[in-house]
Scaffold this motif. Structure first.
Motif, PDB file in Angstrom:
ATOM      1  N   GLN A   1      -6.895  18.268   5.745  1.00 45.24           N
ATOM      2  CA  GLN A   1      -6.033  18.851   6.763  1.00 45.24           C
ATOM      3  C   GLN A   1      -6.283  18.157   8.092  1.00 45.24           C
ATOM      4  N   VAL A   2      -5.261  18.203   8.940  1.00 43.21           N
ATOM      5  CA  VAL A   2      -5.387  17.683  10.292  1.00 43.21           C
ATOM      6  C   VAL A   2      -4.894  18.757  11.261  1.00 43.21           C
ATOM      7  N   ALA A   3      -5.756  19.165  12.201  1.00 40.22           N
ATOM      8  CA  ALA A   3      -5.400  20.161  13.208  1.00 40.22           C
ATOM      9  C   ALA A   3      -5.164  19.468  14.537  1.00 40.22           C
ATOM     10  N   LYS A   4      -4.052  19.777  15.165  1.00 42.74           N
ATOM     11  CA  LYS A   4      -3.746  19.227  16.477  1.00 42.74           C
ATOM     12  C   LYS A   4      -4.290  20.163  17.542  1.00 42.74           C
ATOM     13  N   LEU A   5      -5.033  19.597  18.502  1.00 42.62           N
ATOM     14  CA  LEU A   5      -5.652  20.364  19.566  1.00 42.62           C
ATOM     15  C   LEU A   5      -5.098  19.917  20.912  1.00 42.62           C
ATOM     16  N   THR A   6      -5.414  20.686  21.941  1.00 40.59           N
ATOM     17  CA  THR A   6      -4.990  20.302  23.286  1.00 40.59           C
ATOM     18  C   THR A   6      -5.763  19.073  23.758  1.00 40.59           C
ATOM     19  N   GLU A   7      -5.348  18.541  24.878  1.00 39.60           N
ATOM     20  CA  GLU A   7      -6.000  17.395  25.523  1.00 39.60           C
ATOM     21  C   GLU A   7      -6.022  16.169  24.618  1.00 39.60           C
ATOM     22  N   ASP A   8      -4.957  15.996  23.837  1.00 42.50           N
ATOM     23  CA  ASP A   8      -4.793  14.820  22.990  1.00 42.50           C
ATOM     24  C   ASP A   8      -5.954  14.650  22.009  1.00 42.50           C
ATOM     25  N   ARG A   9      -6.401  15.756  21.445  1.00 42.73           N
ATOM     26  CA  ARG A   9      -7.461  15.732  20.448  1.00 42.73           C
ATOM     27  C   ARG A   9      -6.913  16.234  19.116  1.00 42.73           C
ATOM     28  N   TYR A  10      -7.559  15.806  18.027  1.00 43.96           N
ATOM     29  CA  TYR A  10      -7.240  16.400  16.736  1.00 43.96           C
ATOM     30  C   TYR A  10      -8.476  16.403  15.853  1.00 43.96           C
ATOM     31  N   LEU A  11      -8.492  17.356  14.919  1.00 45.29           N
ATOM     32  CA  LEU A  11      -9.643  17.573  14.046  1.00 45.29           C
ATOM     33  C   LEU A  11      -9.224  17.285  12.611  1.00 45.29           C
ATOM     34  N   GLU A  12      -9.859  16.324  12.015  1.00 43.97           N
ATOM     35  CA  GLU A  12      -9.579  15.935  10.631  1.00 43.97           C
ATOM     36  C   GLU A  12     -10.672  16.497   9.736  1.00 43.97           C
ATOM     37  N   THR A  13     -10.295  17.190   8.666  1.00 45.51           N
ATOM     38  CA  THR A  13     -11.268  17.748   7.736  1.00 45.51           C
ATOM     39  C   THR A  13     -10.926  17.303   6.319  1.00 45.51           C
ATOM     40  N   LYS A  14     -11.948  16.907   5.586  1.00 42.03           N
ATOM     41  CA  LYS A  14     -11.776  16.451   4.219  1.00 42.03           C
ATOM     42  C   LYS A  14     -12.869  17.049   3.352  1.00 42.03           C
ATOM     43  N   ILE A  15     -12.487  17.770   2.305  1.00 41.98           N
ATOM     44  CA  ILE A  15     -13.459  18.378   1.401  1.00 41.98           C
ATOM     45  C   ILE A  15     -14.014  17.289   0.493  1.00 41.98           C
ATOM     46  N   ILE A  16     -15.335  17.099   0.548  1.00 46.63           N
ATOM     47  CA  ILE A  16     -15.970  16.033  -0.228  1.00 46.63           C
ATOM     48  C   ILE A  16     -16.879  16.579  -1.328  1.00 46.63           C
ATOM     49  N   GLY A  17     -17.009  17.903  -1.421  1.00 48.61           N
ATOM     50  CA  GLY A  17     -17.810  18.504  -2.475  1.00 48.61           C
ATOM     51  C   GLY A  17     -17.388  19.938  -2.710  1.00 48.61           C
ATOM     52  N   ARG A  18     -17.444  20.382  -3.979  1.00 49.29           N
ATOM     53  CA  ARG A  18     -17.030  21.762  -4.267  1.00 49.29           C
ATOM     54  C   ARG A  18     -17.677  22.245  -5.554  1.00 49.29           C
ATOM     55  N   LEU A  19     -18.125  23.504  -5.515  1.00 51.73           N
ATOM     56  CA  LEU A  19     -18.542  24.234  -6.709  1.00 51.73           C
ATOM     57  C   LEU A  19     -17.942  25.628  -6.629  1.00 51.73           C
ATOM     58  N   GLN A  20     -17.616  26.208  -7.771  1.00 52.48           N
ATOM     59  CA  GLN A  20     -17.149  27.590  -7.813  1.00 52.48           C
ATOM     60  C   GLN A  20     -17.654  28.234  -9.090  1.00 52.48           C
ATOM     61  N   GLU A  21     -18.004  29.532  -8.985  1.00 53.93           N
ATOM     62  CA  GLU A  21     -18.543  30.261 -10.126  1.00 53.93           C
ATOM     63  C   GLU A  21     -17.959  31.668 -10.156  1.00 53.93           C
ATOM     64  N   LYS A  22     -17.410  32.038 -11.287  1.00 51.79           N
ATOM     65  CA  LYS A  22     -16.972  33.413 -11.518  1.00 51.79           C
ATOM     66  C   LYS A  22     -18.103  34.112 -12.256  1.00 51.79           C
ATOM     67  N   ILE A  23     -18.867  34.930 -11.511  1.00 53.54           N
ATOM     68  CA  ILE A  23     -20.040  35.568 -12.093  1.00 53.54           C
ATOM     69  C   ILE A  23     -19.621  36.590 -13.144  1.00 53.54           C
ATOM     70  N   ASN A  24     -18.639  37.412 -12.800  1.00 47.76           N
ATOM     71  CA  ASN A  24     -18.033  38.366 -13.734  1.00 47.76           C
ATOM     72  C   ASN A  24     -16.677  38.752 -13.160  1.00 47.76           C
ATOM     73  N   ASN A  25     -16.081  39.831 -13.596  1.00 46.20           N
ATOM     74  CA  ASN A  25     -14.745  40.215 -13.128  1.00 46.20           C
ATOM     75  C   ASN A  25     -14.735  40.729 -11.694  1.00 46.20           C
ATOM     76  N   ASN A  26     -15.899  40.897 -11.090  1.00 45.64           N
ATOM     77  CA  ASN A  26     -15.975  41.474  -9.749  1.00 45.64           C
ATOM     78  C   ASN A  26     -16.610  40.554  -8.706  1.00 45.64           C
ATOM     79  N   ILE A  27     -17.218  39.452  -9.122  1.00 50.60           N
ATOM     80  CA  ILE A  27     -17.934  38.582  -8.191  1.00 50.60           C
ATOM     81  C   ILE A  27     -17.485  37.138  -8.378  1.00 50.60           C
ATOM     82  N   PHE A  28     -17.177  36.486  -7.257  1.00 50.06           N
ATOM     83  CA  PHE A  28     -16.728  35.096  -7.267  1.00 50.06           C
ATOM     84  C   PHE A  28     -17.426  34.371  -6.124  1.00 50.06           C
ATOM     85  N   ILE A  29     -18.036  33.216  -6.407  1.00 51.78           N
ATOM     86  CA  ILE A  29     -18.783  32.464  -5.400  1.00 51.78           C
ATOM     87  C   ILE A  29     -18.213  31.055  -5.295  1.00 51.78           C
TER      88      ILE A  29
END
Length: 247
Positions: free
Chosen positions: A139-167
């Motif tokens: 994603q790229v966020a446009k900010l004031t004062e001619d600035r912008y913030l670039e974010t890139k996800i470079i790692g991910r894990l996800q775990e469904k512990i059971n029907n009630n918990i998700f990490i």
């Protein structure tokens, strides 16, 4: 103040966030909880370090949520504290939406969620955010004062512990661009979600529940500076999601 805003924005770019006293709702009891890599990571906070065995997502890979996240939620979030931040912050109330993608998987509407969170916060400087049409991980966020913030996800894990918990755990590369310089850092955000009661009585109505959560975040220097990276800042937050009343 700007640094604090950038941290808020990164939180919501990744997923979104949390609250304090509103979490008096009792967590639904869950049985057969099994230890996991992410629950162990959570227990080690704030003593985190990189590298960590987190998988790099493919270009088109997104974070897939359980079906019980579907719909639009009113979210209350607040930072409880952390390194260099010992005081609770004022709650931020915003909206979060979870939708099905073209493959039928449930994902966060990241652009909608980021705009809602940033515009609901009291910190200025945010103008708009756009997803990369080629990848849900940028994603790229446009900010004031001619600035912008670039974010890139470079790692991910996800775990469904059971029907009630998700990490989930996501590591992003953050680049703040200004007319004078560009600043690079890494941000790791681990979030544990749990179904919780929507009222104060002892009855559990599984068709009418809230989602409660804890979020743990660490900011590291840019990659490559050291073999092992320790956090330069940590924060812990609380979250409560209430299903939006469309009526």
């Amino acid at each position: 103040m700007r640094q604090k805003f950038f941290l808020f924005l990164v939180s919501i770019l990744i997923i979104f966030t949390y609250t304090g006293s509103v979490l008096a709702e009792t967590i639904i009891e869950t049985n057969n909880f099994q230890p996991s890599k992410l629950s162990e990571r959570k227990s080690n906070w704030p003593d985190w370090r990189l590298p960590f065995s987190i998988k790099r997502p493919g270009l088109k890979d997104d974070l897939i949520y359980p079906d019980w996240f579907e719909g639009v939620w009113d979210v209350t979030s607040v930072i409880e504290g952390g390194k260099n931040n010992n005081k609770n912050q004022e709650p931020i109330i915003h909206s979060a939406k979870f939708i099905h993608n073209t493959s039928g998987n449930l994902i966060a509407d990241r652009e909608y969620n980021t705009n809602s969170y940033a515009l609901s916060s009291k910190t200025g400087g945010f103008l708009s955010v756009k997803n990369d049409p080629k990848s849900p991980n940028r994603q790229v966020a446009k900010l004031t004062e001619d600035r912008y913030l670039e974010t890139k996800i470079i790692g991910r894990l996800q775990e469904k512990i059971n029907n009630n918990i998700f990490i989930t755990d996501e590591l992003i590369l953050q680049i703040l661009h200004t007319p004078e310089f560009s600043r690079v850092s890494q941000v790791e955000t681990l979030t544990e979600f749990k179904k919780c009661r929507s009222n104060q009585n002892n009855e559990i109505n599984l068709s009418d529940f809230n989602i409660c959560g804890e979020q743990f975040q660490a900011i590291y220097n840019q990659p490559g500076q050291n073999v092992i990276s320790l956090p330069i800042k940590t924060e812990k937050s609380k979250l409560l999601l209430r299903k939006t009343n469309d009526g």
